[in-house]
Design a protein around this motif. Structure first.
Motif, PDB file in Angstrom:
ATOM      1  N   GLN A 105     -25.216  37.191  87.082  1.00  0.00           N
ATOM      2  CA  GLN A 105     -25.421  35.743  87.121  1.00  0.00           C
ATOM      3  C   GLN A 105     -24.437  35.074  86.181  1.00  0.00           C
ATOM      4  N   LYS A 106     -23.920  33.947  86.638  1.00  0.00           N
ATOM      5  CA  LYS A 106     -23.031  33.159  85.785  1.00  0.00           C
ATOM      6  C   LYS A 106     -23.101  31.702  86.199  1.00  0.00           C
ATOM      7  N   GLU A 107     -22.697  30.847  85.281  1.00  0.00           N
ATOM      8  CA  GLU A 107     -22.598  29.429  85.582  1.00  0.00           C
ATOM      9  C   GLU A 107     -21.151  29.102  85.913  1.00  0.00           C
ATOM     10  N   ILE A 108     -20.973  28.339  86.976  1.00  0.00           N
ATOM     11  CA  ILE A 108     -19.637  27.896  87.347  1.00  0.00           C
ATOM     12  C   ILE A 108     -19.640  26.370  87.379  1.00  0.00           C
ATOM     13  N   SER A 109     -18.469  25.810  87.277  1.00  0.00           N
ATOM     14  CA  SER A 109     -18.326  24.360  87.222  1.00  0.00           C
ATOM     15  C   SER A 109     -17.440  23.890  88.372  1.00  0.00           C
ATOM     16  N   LEU A 110     -17.888  22.856  89.057  1.00  0.00           N
ATOM     17  CA  LEU A 110     -17.077  22.221  90.087  1.00  0.00           C
ATOM     18  C   LEU A 110     -16.461  20.963  89.499  1.00  0.00           C
ATOM     19  N   LYS A 111     -15.202  20.727  89.770  1.00  0.00           N
ATOM     20  CA  LYS A 111     -14.535  19.554  89.221  1.00  0.00           C
ATOM     21  C   LYS A 111     -15.190  18.272  89.731  1.00  0.00           C
ATOM     22  N   ALA A 112     -15.047  17.211  88.969  1.00  0.00           N
ATOM     23  CA  ALA A 112     -15.589  15.910  89.348  1.00  0.00           C
ATOM     24  C   ALA A 112     -14.922  15.430  90.632  1.00  0.00           C
ATOM     25  N   ARG A 113     -15.735  14.841  91.485  1.00  0.00           N
ATOM     26  CA  ARG A 113     -15.249  14.337  92.771  1.00  0.00           C
ATOM     27  C   ARG A 113     -15.844  12.960  93.029  1.00  0.00           C
ATOM     28  N   PRO A 114     -15.203  12.185  93.906  1.00  0.00           N
ATOM     29  CA  PRO A 114     -15.782  10.896  94.279  1.00  0.00           C
ATOM     30  C   PRO A 114     -17.000  11.100  95.186  1.00  0.00           C
ATOM     31  N   ARG A 115     -17.738  10.069  95.366  1.00  0.00           N
ATOM     32  CA  ARG A 115     -18.901  10.128  96.245  1.00  0.00           C
ATOM     33  C   ARG A 115     -18.474  10.577  97.642  1.00  0.00           C
ATOM     34  N   GLY A 116     -19.279  11.443  98.246  1.00  0.00           N
ATOM     35  CA  GLY A 116     -18.984  11.944  99.585  1.00  0.00           C
ATOM     36  C   GLY A 116     -19.338  13.417  99.694  1.00  0.00           C
ATOM     37  N   PHE A 117     -18.938  14.015 100.781  1.00  0.00           N
ATOM     38  CA  PHE A 117     -19.189  15.431 101.041  1.00  0.00           C
ATOM     39  C   PHE A 117     -17.864  16.174 100.946  1.00  0.00           C
ATOM     40  N   HIS A 118     -17.865  17.227 100.148  1.00  0.00           N
ATOM     41  CA  HIS A 118     -16.622  17.926  99.823  1.00  0.00           C
ATOM     42  C   HIS A 118     -16.762  19.418 100.106  1.00  0.00           C
ATOM     43  N   LEU A 119     -15.763  19.971 100.752  1.00  0.00           N
ATOM     44  CA  LEU A 119     -15.720  21.403 101.028  1.00  0.00           C
ATOM     45  C   LEU A 119     -15.332  22.122  99.736  1.00  0.00           C
ATOM     46  N   VAL A 120     -16.215  22.967  99.216  1.00  0.00           N
ATOM     47  CA  VAL A 120     -15.993  23.609  97.909  1.00  0.00           C
ATOM     48  C   VAL A 120     -16.042  25.137  97.985  1.00  0.00           C
ATOM     49  N   THR A 121     -16.004  25.694  99.176  1.00  0.00           N
ATOM     50  CA  THR A 121     -16.094  27.148  99.335  1.00  0.00           C
ATOM     51  C   THR A 121     -15.049  27.860  98.485  1.00  0.00           C
ATOM     52  N   HIS A 122     -13.805  27.468  98.609  1.00  0.00           N
ATOM     53  CA  HIS A 122     -12.714  28.131  97.894  1.00  0.00           C
ATOM     54  C   HIS A 122     -12.893  28.003  96.374  1.00  0.00           C
ATOM     55  N   GLU A 123     -13.278  26.821  95.916  1.00  0.00           N
ATOM     56  CA  GLU A 123     -13.457  26.601  94.480  1.00  0.00           C
ATOM     57  C   GLU A 123     -14.565  27.497  93.918  1.00  0.00           C
ATOM     58  N   ILE A 124     -15.624  27.689  94.681  1.00  0.00           N
ATOM     59  CA  ILE A 124     -16.716  28.553  94.235  1.00  0.00           C
ATOM     60  C   ILE A 124     -16.276  30.008  94.233  1.00  0.00           C
ATOM     61  N   VAL A 125     -15.700  30.480  95.329  1.00  0.00           N
ATOM     62  CA  VAL A 125     -15.277  31.884  95.430  1.00  0.00           C
ATOM     63  C   VAL A 125     -14.233  32.216  94.369  1.00  0.00           C
ATOM     64  N   GLN A 126     -13.345  31.286  94.090  1.00  0.00           N
ATOM     65  CA  GLN A 126     -12.305  31.492  93.077  1.00  0.00           C
ATOM     66  C   GLN A 126     -12.910  31.755  91.699  1.00  0.00           C
ATOM     67  N   GLN A 127     -14.068  31.181  91.425  1.00  0.00           N
ATOM     68  CA  GLN A 127     -14.717  31.371  90.129  1.00  0.00           C
ATOM     69  C   GLN A 127     -15.667  32.567  90.109  1.00  0.00           C
ATOM     70  N   LEU A 128     -15.699  33.318  91.202  1.00  0.00           N
ATOM     71  CA  LEU A 128     -16.570  34.491  91.289  1.00  0.00           C
ATOM     72  C   LEU A 128     -15.778  35.758  91.637  1.00  0.00           C
ATOM     73  N   PRO A 129     -14.877  36.190  90.749  1.00  0.00           N
ATOM     74  CA  PRO A 129     -14.131  37.419  91.050  1.00  0.00           C
ATOM     75  C   PRO A 129     -15.065  38.630  91.193  1.00  0.00           C
ATOM     76  N   GLU A 130     -16.267  38.539  90.615  1.00  0.00           N
ATOM     77  CA  GLU A 130     -17.254  39.618  90.712  1.00  0.00           C
ATOM     78  C   GLU A 130     -17.674  39.865  92.163  1.00  0.00           C
ATOM     79  N   LEU A 131     -17.531  38.872  93.003  1.00  0.00           N
ATOM     80  CA  LEU A 131     -17.903  38.990  94.408  1.00  0.00           C
ATOM     81  C   LEU A 131     -17.208  40.174  95.079  1.00  0.00           C
ATOM     82  N   ALA A 132     -15.984  40.429  94.694  1.00  0.00           N
ATOM     83  CA  ALA A 132     -15.209  41.523  95.298  1.00  0.00           C
ATOM     84  C   ALA A 132     -15.833  42.889  95.069  1.00  0.00           C
ATOM     85  N   GLN A 133     -16.680  43.032  94.054  1.00  0.00           N
ATOM     86  CA  GLN A 133     -17.328  44.312  93.752  1.00  0.00           C
ATOM     87  C   GLN A 133     -18.484  44.634  94.696  1.00  0.00           C
TER      88      GLN A 133
END
Length: 144
Positions: free
Chosen positions: A5-33
């Motif tokens: 378990q870890k905490e990750i941070s998403l950068k600030a964005r304007p109001r709306g719906f934002h695709l963040v899949t890549h940003e999340i996966v990039q902060q989870l190198p452990e996923l590859a294990q």
């Protein structure tokens, strides 16, 4: 069976719906294990949401914003909670409607989502900062 378990941070964005899949996966190198398992994501905010939807056509995200703004308008005279402005209570409503968590299958070190699926951050405030997510990985690692 492994748990991480870890905490990750998403950068600030304007109001709306934002695709963040890549940003999340990039902060989870452990996923590859992980050979097989689940990724659970929990956003630690009551004025933003997480959901899974279309990852190719940006018009879908614009349509989401238009729909939810009509469904939950600002400045209704019967709203009592407006301490932080006219988008305050509507942001909480939208967060409750869409949800604060996702569970996504893991297979062979990656997210096992459909071809056209991506993770959305629903940013429901006009002026929001970065968003914090608790990511919990559970499953069988490649070394097991």
């Amino acid at each position: 069976m492994q748990w991480q378990q870890k905490e990750i941070s998403l950068k600030a964005r304007p109001r709306g719906f934002h695709l963040v899949t890549h940003e999340i996966v990039q902060q989870l190198p452990e996923l590859a294990q992980f050979e097989l398992g689940l990724l659970h994501l929990w956003i630690q905010h009551t004025s933003a949401s997480l959901s899974i939807n279309e990852n190719a056509d940006p018009d879908v995200r614009l349509d989401f914003e238009s729909f939810f703004n009509r469904l939950v308008p600002e400045s209704e005279p019967y709203y009592r909670h407006n301490d932080e402005g006219p988008d305050d209570l509507p942001a909480h409503f939208k967060s409750s409607l869409l949800g604060c968590e996702l569970t996504i299958p893991i297979r062979q070190g990656g997210l096992k989502m459909g071809t056209w699926q991506g993770i959305y951050l629903g940013e429901h405030r006009n002026q929001a900062g970065s968003r914090q997510i608790v990511a919990t990985l559970q499953g069988q690692t490649k070394s097991e």
